[in-house]
Motif scaffolding. Sequence first.
Motif: not given
Length: 610
Positions: A162-176
């Motif tokens: 389901a999340g394969a189309h998302l860029d990793d950067d969106v995860v890192h923005r949340h983590r930050a």
Amino acid sequence: MREFTNPATERESEPPVGGLADTVFDNARTDPLHIALGRKDDQGKWRDVTAAEFRDEVVALAKGLLAQGVRFGDRVAIMSRTRYEWTLFDFALWTIGAQVVPIYPTSSAEQCFWMLHDAEVTSAVVEHEDHAMTIATVIGRLPRLRQLWQLDANCVRELYDAGAHLDDDVVHRHRAAVTPESTATVIYTSGTTGRPKGCVLSHGNFMFEADAVIRRWESVFHSKKGDEASTLLFLPLAHVFGRMVEVAALRGRVRFGHQPQLHAAALLPDLAAFRPTFILAVPYIFEKVFNSARRKAEKDGKATPFEKAVDVAVKYADALEAKAWGIGPGPSAGLRMQHQLFDKLVYSKVRAAMGGRIRNAMSGGSAMDRRLGLFFAGAGVQIYEGYGLTESTAAATANPPERTRYGTVGQAVPGVSVHVADDGEVWLHGGNVFQGYLNNPKATDETLHDGWLATGDLGSLDEDGYLTITGRKKEILVTSGGKSVSPGVLEERVRDHPLVNQCIVVGNDRPYIAALVTLDQEAVDHWLQMRGKPRPAPAELVHDADLETEVRRAVVAANTLVSQAESIRTFRILAQPFTEEHGLLTPSLKLKRKAIEKAYEHEVEALYRS
């Protein structure tokens, strides 16, 4: 002594930064090939998971959760036994700033409803169909619950896709955006005296706790100097102790695996296969290992040598303890020779049953008998007993590596202060103290006082700052004669008998103290077999005269610890154990006293008939 503070070093005093998930990414960046976890494959074989592999799985799952609508600050429940996927979900959810609400896999539908409702959970992860059906019975009353994922239905792979189309950067923005003050989890207390309360624990609470334990006790993680530290996690991840182990293992780069079943038939083979260098457990596990060794010795016709070996181990460890404290010369030459002999005949087999490499262990959750701790130390497995609560993010005190004082729960962990109030209540202060109870300001105000946590436990501090827990404030019994009795010390000593499973002491507003006792069925079966007795029905077994004599010995031993006015005058053996399914135990196996006394009110009344 009324108060003891274990000062943190300058390094330990540094405030934490970021969130718990940062550890996953730091480990993968600095040492991508480090073996972070062990995971069982479909054939039951353990395979290694590197730091880089685990990071990639966390990122893939985090993207899937975001794609399915989980947002920063959302609360997501996990209802499962201890397994790899729980840890994966924990760190994926923490990566995107979500809050995890753990639920015991044995929870009833109404218990699930209360936690899901009170925490306003928006999504839930369950282990299998039975859990899904449990939540399905109350889902009509949970309008905020939008989605339910099932581990055994391959939900992890579905979320990856389901999340394969998302860029990793969106995860890192949340983590930050995650800070130490961000809420990591809401853990509901066991509820021995009422409805469970949700303890709000921050990322900073877990970082403070885990790092304090790693820095102070890192030496005990190893079986010998220079080896790779590893542990098998079999504590429930729904409990704060298990979660702390999970966090500390990753932050301390300790390889760990998951074992979902606590019973010996499943646990012992995995200990042998995984071969951990240390374990963290509750006293129940060590009692089971000891009793299993004793029963095997009896079956082999070696009961007398085994008991002699136990006696030698206890005396040996006792002598070493005295030497460490400067009040004795250490084991005599004769005792050392006996110990060396029994190490080959007995102690090595006990260690082998625990995987062979374990030389250290940490114990918490409830009190450990001093003699049991001495036995294991004498057998080559040093157990460091500690004490803590959900509200203190697990351990607030623990015995230090250099000088263990058996029968105590040790000194405050670095950065924590322990205070004993005038009424004997233990108060705690430090970076591990929780943020308060969710949606319950009244209970929070009753428990937190200017940053100090009033634990509800009674205890005492010795001249060296070692804490001994003596009971619970709310569990103190007052007889009709006005005598105050702490039931814990009596119950623990009765439980020391191998045939006894549980013991509850009663006597509030009664003329004297009495007890209800349940039996360890496995131990009783062995006892009957060794005596050539047939196995009767449970209702008949409790009236066996020889069995009653054995339990009476346990009661007499317990009574030696207290005054006559506090002693157990009479007891009754019950045919069935207290169980969580019948509402008589909490998920962490603590007795629900009021529920037990109500369920067995006729048996209690019979104890006081003249």
